[in-house]
Design a protein around this motif. Sequence first.
Motif, short mmCIF file in Angstrom:
data_model
loop_
_atom_site.label_atom_id
_atom_site.label_comp_id
_atom_site.label_asym_id
_atom_site.label_seq_id
_atom_site.Cartn_x
_atom_site.Cartn_y
_atom_site.Cartn_z
N ARG A 131 0.82 -1.22 0.00
CA ARG A 131 0.00 0.00 0.00
C ARG A 131 0.85 1.26 0.00
N THR A 139 -4.72 -1.35 -2.22
CA THR A 139 -5.85 -0.59 -1.66
C THR A 139 -7.18 -1.24 -2.02
N ALA A 140 -7.30 -1.68 -3.27
CA ALA A 140 -8.54 -2.33 -3.70
C ALA A 140 -8.76 -3.62 -2.91
N VAL A 173 -7.81 -4.30 0.18
CA VAL A 173 -8.24 -3.95 1.53
C VAL A 173 -9.70 -3.50 1.53
N GLU A 174 -10.05 -2.62 0.62
CA GLU A 174 -11.40 -2.06 0.62
C GLU A 174 -12.46 -3.10 0.26
N ARG A 227 -12.30 -6.19 3.25
CA ARG A 227 -12.60 -5.72 4.60
C ARG A 227 -14.07 -5.38 4.77
N ASN A 228 -14.75 -5.07 3.69
CA ASN A 228 -16.13 -4.59 3.78
C ASN A 228 -17.17 -5.62 3.36
N SER A 279 -6.87 -8.34 5.40
CA SER A 279 -7.23 -6.97 5.00
C SER A 279 -7.13 -6.01 6.19
N GLU A 329 -3.91 -2.87 7.04
CA GLU A 329 -4.06 -1.50 7.52
C GLU A 329 -3.26 -1.26 8.79
#
Length: 392
Positions: free
Chosen positions: A112, A124-125, A127-128, A131-132, A273, A277
């Motif tokens: 990252r 970044t993709a 993680v996003e 993680r969600n 993920s 961070e």
Amino acid sequence: MLRSSSREQGPLWRDPTFRALLVQGILLLALGAFIVMVVSNTMANLEARGITTGFGFLQDRAGFSIPQTLIEYSGDSTYARTFLVGLLNTLLVSAMGIVAATLIGFAVGIARLSPNWLLARLATAYVEIFRNIPLLVQILFWYFAVLQALPSPRNSHSLFEAIFLNVRGVVLPDPQPLSGFAATPWALLVAVIATWGLVRFAKRRQARTGRPLPVFKLGALLLIGLPAVVFVATGMPLEWSIPELKGFNFQGGVTVLPELMALWLALSIYTASFIAEIVRSGIQSVPQGQVEAAKALSLPGGIILRKVVIPQAMRVIVPQLTSQHLNLIKNSSLATAIGYPDLVAVFAGTALNVTGQAIEIVAMTMAVYLLINLVVSLLMNLYNARTLLKER
């Protein structure tokens, strides 16, 4: 003078210390009364329904099979054996998940912050996205949408005609140790101890003389070379059971269940993920002056990361990393959604339904998860104490 002193002190109930102790005592008595009431009410209800209490059921015959067992087990085994099998399966997927999630999380967290635009955006993709999405949804995705869509055993994907992937899992060659093989694990243990001693010696030597030792190369030579030499010297006492398709399924080898694969993939990717961070924030917490000073010494980027940035970032990373490891262990109980035979599915599920010993089984399950998490937390806290910056 005594009367004047007692008048200045005032009544005892106005003393803040006395009031605090009184309130705590009342709350403690109320809690004790509540616990006594719950226990007595529970025992009365169990007696009214003719349900016996105690842990004697652990010695009864279980009467059901378990698809994955790390130790010998059959339908004639006891419920105590069932408990042990479920516990080992939980520890297996938890250990595999912690290792994979930590490695992936560190790699993605470092990526990252990469100067490479594409690599940083992909991290970044990752993680996003992961993680969600709820963990349970990811478990179901890997199990039903990916692994259950694989071909039947007759049409398995094969690698070197020794490893097969199909809807029933991954079939791998099964190592069969022969007489004399026990010397190889002992040699590996000696190599691990020797490598640990080498690392400590190299650190002290470098602190004293400033000259480093090639610890990685020497350690790899010890860990690989010594067991290999012992293995060859003892006549290579190991055979492999290669899986062969006979009828509608494979015979021989060892099968990794799709439930284990789906749960491991989901736990690892989801937890990684969050770890990514944590690693990113830990690296960014290191003062930029430390990096600039290392660059001024013409140190390569890899050495700056390994020797300067990561060691200082670990004091920020480890406490949060501990929480993610504990979350992964507890999240492994979602295995019941896809039928992986972990502690919750086997013991707090099947065994509870058969025996009806809900209180004992649930209490044992809760105690085991509590103990596992306390042990992991203790080990991580010990490591965290060693990573803290020492003031001179």
